[in-house]
Write an enzyme that holds these catalytic residues in place. Structure first.
Site, short mmCIF file in Angstrom:
data_model
loop_
_atom_site.label_atom_id
_atom_site.label_comp_id
_atom_site.label_asym_id
_atom_site.label_seq_id
_atom_site.Cartn_x
_atom_site.Cartn_y
_atom_site.Cartn_z
N GLY A 412 60.74 -83.92 12.65
CA GLY A 412 60.22 -83.32 13.88
C GLY A 412 60.78 -81.92 14.10
O GLY A 412 61.10 -81.19 13.15
N SER A 413 60.95 -81.57 15.36
CA SER A 413 61.31 -80.19 15.71
C SER A 413 62.72 -79.77 15.30
O SER A 413 63.06 -78.59 15.40
CB SER A 413 61.15 -79.98 17.22
OG SER A 413 59.80 -80.15 17.59
N THR A 414 63.55 -80.71 14.85
CA THR A 414 64.88 -80.29 14.40
C THR A 414 64.79 -79.38 13.17
O THR A 414 65.72 -78.62 12.89
CB THR A 414 65.76 -81.51 14.05
OG1 THR A 414 65.09 -82.32 13.08
CG2 THR A 414 66.05 -82.34 15.29
#
Length: 668
Positions: A412-414
């Site tokens: 995801g956004s990590t």
């Protein structure tokens, strides 16, 4: 004359041939053939070489059985019977005994056994049976052995090495436990006793009946039923109140941190037939325990130790003649870089949520915690897990037997911090703002693909704002702008698509396919086919605290505490510092996705992430929440957590809330 010469030649050849055929048998050749059979341990054929007098003393079956039983009992391996046959044969008179020297070398459970011998051969038999035969006796087995004496064996089991954490707290220990058993003759009512014990030990009556009807059981014998923790005094007292029940103290493997370290440490169990086949020749027997999963399995060779033993002869006078003796070698005590209390605290905060967590010292690369939740109590396998308990674990929808920290998931956004770093590395201006209208964007050439962001802040988005607001569209466009080659090359600089040279098998993070613009764009914000483990994610973020270098992760302590770089210059020091400053704004900015930990009063750089998990494009799917946080002023702790199925429960903010108490306790 020519005919006469030819006849003479033929006669000479015939004489020589007949002379060769009439050569007397050689004791040297005979014994050389015998030793070949001995090396093959073909005892049945060896018997044919024994003298008639010897055969009167021992039958063929007795001869073969004696060798086989002794060799098996002392675990003979690498047998070498050495006899050097002379190049020139000697002539021996009928009736005389011939003595031939030889040596026997072998490996046994008590170590190497080497001995010098002398074989005695005598000519015997008539006609076709005339030959040299061996005057055999028990000393051929071992020089010290005499007729009527027996070989005895005493084994010295190896103590299994223990596993401890960085502060020498026990993670896998050899401790005292209580063994509950039944003495058959002391039962007043067998059916009632079995029924009561089965209920108290969570076992079936059939399981107990099978133990009580084993072939070796006698009325006065203690029959072990199940091991229990010695701390469970209340249950032990109730069991002792049942007629026929007895409790003994015994040694067993124990796991003090139970569920918190189960996937990391694993457990031991009895060696199966399959295990013994794989480990053939390595000193294992059916009575041995071996590592079944986790570090108990990974480090089996170092933990096992080496059993010893003694091979001896007990004389009729009661004296002991030792043939060989070897002490047991204790297995290695292995110290991990893990902080067991941190591990326990992280596991506690998961509160049975499904997910994975890694904690690192970002400067040294030492692994401080590896957590998989939900979990199981490995002590149950030591105490004797029931079929019902095992079935419940296997059928649990939360999959407590699945090791999640060794697996990979969409980050995801990590991943956006990595995309940002790769963009900086390729000359992208972080201050250049992009005007994006609305929550959805797609290239004009795309027919059925679009990128959606969580919200529209209503302002142009530069790199810092894109990290603060976790803007999918910004990072999708940056990945497209970099192109497939530069983007994937940048990820590989962070260790993607490369096995981790690590002390525990962790699946390698992968980029997957980026063969279309849609997939490349999705990969830029952690979707598409990109997969990461929490360990690799934590390692990747450590580059931002190490001037762009990723430290080699360790799980076992090093003797010299030396650090090693795994990936040098994943990005430059300047670029790493720039990303770190942006990530601190993810926490400090009021709109930042990590703002929930800002009140801790610690300079923390962080990034949240939400990964959408769908079986197909049009399915509803679930979401996994991620959170990475690291202390920037005193960088001794970096954590990457993932919790599954956070959709409708706060998304990645749920992970922030779960991590916050651990950050508060350990970052001071």
């Amino acid at each position: 004359m020519k005919k006469l010469a030819l006849v003479s030649s033929l006669l000479l050849i015939s004489v020589l041939f007949l002379a060769g055929c009439s050569d007397e048998p050689s004791p040297e050749e005979r014994f050389a053939a015998y030793t070949k059979l001995w090396n093959k341990q073909d005892f049945t054929k060896m018997y044919d070489y024994l003298s008639p007098e010897t055969k009167k003393e021992i039958s063929a079956d007795e001869f073969a059985e004696r060798y086989e039983k002794i060799y098996k009992g002392i675990e003979v391996d690498q047998l070498k019977v050495n006899y050097k046959q002379p190049k020139e044969e000697k002539k021996h008179k009928d009736g005389e005994e011939v003595n031939l020297a030889y040596t026997v070398d072998m490996s046994t459970l008590a170590g190497a056994v080497n001995s010098d011998h002398q074989a005695t051969l005598i000519k015997g038999g008539e006609g076709d049976q005339e030959n040299w035969y061996i005057k055999w006796d028990e000393s051929y087995i071992f020089p010290q052995l005499k007729a009527g004496e027996k070989i005895s064996v005493q084994t010295y089991p190896a103590i299994r090495g223990e596993i401890v954490d960085r502060n020498e707290r026990g993670l896998a220990m050899n401790g005292a436990v209580s063994e509950v058993g039944i003495v058959p003759e002391k039962m007043t009512n067998e059916t009632e006793t079995v029924k009561k014990v089965a209920g108290m030990l969570n076992m079936s009556t059939d399981e107990i009946d099978k133990k009580l009807t084993q072939s070796w059981v006698k009325p006065g014998y203690f029959v072990p039923i199940k091991k229990m923790s010695s701390d469970d005094t209340a249950a032990l007292e109730k069991l002792l109140a049942v007629p026929g029940v007895s409790v003994n103290n015994t040694e067993a493997r124990i796991y003090p941190y139970k569920e918190a370290t189960a996937h990391l440490i694993g457990y031991v169990g009895a060696a199966s037939a399959e295990d013994l086949e794989k480990l053939q020749g390595k000193g294992y027997t059916a009575s041995d325990d071996i590592g079944k999963r986790g570090l108990e399995e990974v480090l089996e060779g170092r933990l096992k130790g080496k059993p010893g033993g003694k091979i001896y002869i007990r004389t009729e006078a009661g004296e002991e003649k030792v043939i060989a003796e070897k002490p047991a070698e204790e297995g290695e005590t292995i110290t991990l870089t893990i902080d067991a209390e941190l591990q326990k605290d992280i596991f506690k905060q998961y509160k049975n949520e499904a997910g994975s967590a890694t904690a690192l010292d970002p400067v040294t690369g030492e692994t401080l915690a590896l957590v998989s939740s939900p979990s199981f109590d490995p002590n149950k396998y030591i105490f004797g897990i029931t079929k019902e308990e095992q079935k419940a674990l296997e059928e649990d929808s939360r999959k407590p037997l699945l090791n999640r920290f060794s697996s990979t998931f969409a980050p995801g956004s990590t991943i956006k911090a990595l995309t940002a770093a790769i963009a900086l590395k390729n000359g992208v201006d972080p201050n250049e703002a992009i005007k994006i209208q609305g929550k959805t964007w797609a290239k004009s050439t795309w027919k059925d693909h679009s990128i959606t962001r969580v919200s529209d802040p209503g302002v142009p988005i530069d790199m810092e704002k894109a990290l603060i607001y976790s803007d999918n569209i910004y990072f999708a466009q940056k990945a497209l702008g970099l192109g497939k080659e530069k983007f994937t090359s940048g990820l590989k600089a962070f260790g993607f698509d490369e096995p981790l040279n690590y002390d525990y098998p962790i699946k390698a993070s992968s980029i997957g396919k980026t063969d279309s613009e849609g997939r490349l764009a999705d990969a830029g914000y952690g979707q598409a086919q990109v997969q990461m483990s929490t360990l690799h994610l934590a390692m990747a973020y450590s580059a931002f605290l190490n001037e762009g270098n990723i430290m080699k992760p360790t799980l076992l302590t090093r003797e010299k505490n030396e650090t090693e770089i795994w990936k040098k210059n994943a990005v430059s020091a300047e670029q790493a510092n720039a990303i770190t400053k942006m990530l601190t704004q993810v926490v400090e900015h009021p709109k930042g996705s990590g703002h929930g930990i800002n009140d801790l009063g610690i300079k923390i750089a962080a990034k949240t992430g939400t990964a959408e998990i769908k079986a197909s494009k049009n399915s509803d799917g679930t979401e996994n929440g991620w959170f990475v946080a690291m202390d920037t002023e005193d960088p001794e702790l970096l954590m990457a957590w993932m919790i599954e199925d956070v959709k409708g429960r706060g998304g990645s903010h749920l992970v922030v809330d779960h991590m916050k108490p651990v950050l508060k306790k350990y970052l001071k």
